[in-house]
Design a protein around this motif. Structure first.
Motif, short mmCIF file in Angstrom:
data_model
loop_
_atom_site.label_atom_id
_atom_site.label_comp_id
_atom_site.label_asym_id
_atom_site.label_seq_id
_atom_site.Cartn_x
_atom_site.Cartn_y
_atom_site.Cartn_z
N LEU A 126 0.85 -1.19 0.00
CA LEU A 126 0.00 0.00 0.00
C LEU A 126 0.89 1.24 0.00
CD1 LEU A 126 -2.70 -1.11 2.57
CD2 LEU A 126 -2.98 -0.81 0.11
N PRO A 127 0.37 2.37 -0.50
CA PRO A 127 1.19 3.59 -0.48
C PRO A 127 1.56 3.99 0.94
CG PRO A 127 -1.05 4.04 -1.29
CD PRO A 127 -0.93 2.58 -1.12
N GLN A 128 2.81 4.42 1.12
CA GLN A 128 3.24 4.90 2.44
C GLN A 128 3.31 6.42 2.39
OE1 GLN A 128 6.59 1.98 1.99
NE2 GLN A 128 6.74 2.48 4.15
N TYR A 129 2.32 7.06 2.97
CA TYR A 129 2.28 8.52 2.97
C TYR A 129 3.20 9.07 4.05
CZ TYR A 129 -1.82 7.88 0.04
OH TYR A 129 -2.65 7.54 -0.98
N PRO A 130 3.69 10.31 3.94
CA PRO A 130 3.50 11.22 2.81
C PRO A 130 4.57 11.01 1.74
CG PRO A 130 4.65 12.36 4.57
CD PRO A 130 4.42 10.96 5.06
N PHE A 131 4.28 11.50 0.53
CA PHE A 131 5.28 11.46 -0.53
C PHE A 131 5.00 12.57 -1.54
CE2 PHE A 131 2.05 8.15 -1.30
CZ PHE A 131 1.51 8.57 -2.51
N VAL A 132 5.96 12.79 -2.44
CA VAL A 132 5.77 13.75 -3.53
C VAL A 132 5.15 12.99 -4.70
CG1 VAL A 132 6.94 15.23 -5.22
CG2 VAL A 132 7.66 15.26 -2.81
N SER A 133 4.13 13.58 -5.35
CA SER A 133 3.53 12.98 -6.54
C SER A 133 3.80 13.87 -7.74
CB SER A 133 2.01 12.89 -6.40
OG SER A 133 1.64 11.99 -5.40
N LEU A 134 4.18 13.24 -8.83
CA LEU A 134 4.33 13.96 -10.10
C LEU A 134 3.37 13.33 -11.11
CD1 LEU A 134 5.88 15.86 -12.11
CD2 LEU A 134 7.50 13.98 -12.45
N ARG A 271 10.96 11.59 1.30
CA ARG A 271 11.93 10.62 0.78
C ARG A 271 11.30 9.65 -0.21
NH1 ARG A 271 16.11 12.53 1.19
NH2 ARG A 271 17.21 10.54 1.07
N ARG A 272 10.10 9.99 -0.68
CA ARG A 272 9.43 9.08 -1.61
C ARG A 272 8.79 9.89 -2.73
NH1 ARG A 272 6.71 7.83 3.29
NH2 ARG A 272 7.93 6.34 4.48
N LEU A 273 8.80 9.28 -3.93
CA LEU A 273 8.24 9.96 -5.10
C LEU A 273 7.37 8.97 -5.88
CD1 LEU A 273 8.25 12.38 -7.17
CD2 LEU A 273 10.28 11.31 -8.20
N ALA A 274 6.14 9.40 -6.23
CA ALA A 274 5.25 8.58 -7.06
C ALA A 274 5.03 9.31 -8.38
CB ALA A 274 3.92 8.36 -6.34
N VAL A 275 5.10 8.58 -9.48
CA VAL A 275 5.03 9.22 -10.80
C VAL A 275 4.00 8.51 -11.67
CG1 VAL A 275 6.37 9.94 -12.82
CG2 VAL A 275 7.50 9.73 -10.61
N GLY A 276 3.15 9.30 -12.34
CA GLY A 276 2.16 8.72 -13.25
C GLY A 276 1.79 9.71 -14.35
N GLY A 277 0.86 9.30 -15.23
CA GLY A 277 0.45 10.12 -16.38
C GLY A 277 1.12 9.62 -17.65
N GLY A 278 0.52 9.95 -18.79
CA GLY A 278 0.99 9.42 -20.08
C GLY A 278 2.47 9.64 -20.36
#
Ligand code: KG4
Ligand code: ZN
Length: 349
Positions: A126-134, A271-278
């Motif tokens: 599961l996602p471990q919050y908090p993190f930076v999302s792009l 210390r965490r980054l999540a990335v999504g989008g086309g």
């Protein structure tokens, strides 16, 4: 809970079946790229009509591939905003009809928030919050501080074109067709990323915003010939190769995205980054983010390519969360565009 997701915000008609917000049983994507290619971009009215054509066949394909009946579906989730209004309304009308016919609740989903959850689809952790999302796509380039499924504070966003839009516009200039991202990535393989000097639009040393619209103009004036009055000509200067322009432009966008993500990590201390989008499908971007993650010693969650570009699996997953948060209460859809995220004051440049 089995959720049927419906996505029609742009030029992909997608239907998915997702159990409990994570287990993807089916994710059917019918792209309309061939219908829009000759116009060099998405034509909203054609997109809306194509969704009507593809919606039910995609639904049947998804039910068949998951081996489930419509009667097994517990909830229907549909993209409510943002997107092309006509395209959204095709999906919403279909979803409402299905919800009435199947006597199931219907939930509207924000498309960008669905992209935010895509890196965690089909994962056991599961996602471990908090993190930076792009989130980097054809319509959006946003950086968030994500501290919960429903807590996303805006750190920065594009002031003009989205990164994917820049890929699409530069591909059109170079005659590479639509969609531009994959075409530029393919053309760039034969080129050198250092062959053409393009200034990185970083907007000052502290900014977390983006600006990509000047890049197209920079490519035009740097790489194309000019008439005696200085106006750009339609063809590249003698000796300038399409592959080199593609590689140099791609490197420029990748550098900016990686630098802004790095800044966001530094400024939030996360210390965490999540990335999504086309655009997150882009191979050099994926590689550069991996290098940055190793340098910074951070965890990187990059959405798998199938869940980067528009897909209904992420809509179903988000719909599951929204419905759960509301305790099952059904709220009427409201597809009017509106901004929903607070902007962190200190993130202003
Ligand atoms: O997320 P998405 O499918 O739709 C929106 O929500 O906008 O993103 C589509 C965008 C297009 O601009 C497309 O050119 C870009 O994503 N894209 C890519 C790549 N694949 C798709 N950009 C760069 N490299 C790629 N491999
Ligand atoms: Zn999207």
């Amino acid at each position: 809970m089995l959720v049927l997701g419906i996505e029609t915000s742009c030029d992909e008609t997608s239907i998915a079946l997702v159990r409990d917000g994570v287990e993807v049983l089916a994710n059917v994507v019918r792209t309309q790229v061939a219908r829009h290619a000759r116009f060099g971009g998405v034509v909203p009215e054609i997109a809306a009509r194509e969704h009507v054509v593809h919606l039910l066949p995609a639904l049947r394909a998804a039910l068949n591939s998951a081996s489930v009946e419509l009667t097994s579906v517990d909830l229907i989730a549909v993209t409510e905003r943002p997107g092309l209004q006509a395209a959204l309304l095709s999906g919403i009308a279909g979803a409402e009809a299905l919800a009435i016919a199947a006597e199931r609740p219907l939930v509207g989903v924000n498309h960008i928030e669905a992209h935010l959850g895509a890196p965690f689809l089909a994962r056991s952790s599961l996602p471990q919050y908090p993190f930076v999302s792009l989130v980097v796509s054809g319509g959006h380039t946003h950086l968030f501080r994500s501290s919960g499924v429903f807590q996303h504070e805006l750190l920065g966003a594009t002031l003009d074109d989205a990164a994917g839009e820049a890929f699409d516009k530069v591909a059109k200039l170079l005659g590479l067709g639509y969609p531009g991202g994959p075409a530029i990535q393919a053309a760039a393989l034969a080129g050198s990323p250092n062959s053409i000097a393009l200034k990185r639009p970083l907007l000052g040393p502290r900014s977390l915003d983006f600006s990509f619209s000047g890049l197209k103009t920079a490519v035009l004036y740097t790489c194309f010939g000019q008439d005696p009055t200085g106006r750009p000509l339609p063809s590249l200067k003698a000796g300038t190769a399409v592959a080199d322009v593609a590689a140099s432009f791609q490197a420029c966008v990748v550098d900016v995205l990686v630098e802004k993500a790095r800044r966001a990590l530094h400024r939030t201390g996360l210390r965490r980054l999540a990335v999504g989008g086309g655009v997150a499908c882009n191979r050099p971007l994926r590689d550069a983010l991996l290098v940055m993650a190793a340098e910074e010693g951070i965890d990187l969650w990059h959405a798998p390519p199938a869940y980067c570009s528009d897909n209904a699996a992420m809509i179903a997953a988000r719909g599951f969360e929204v419905h759960r948060k509301r305790g099952g209460r059904v709220v009427p859809l409201s597809p009017a565009p509106r901004a929903v995220w607070p902007r962190l004051a200190w993130a202003e440049s």
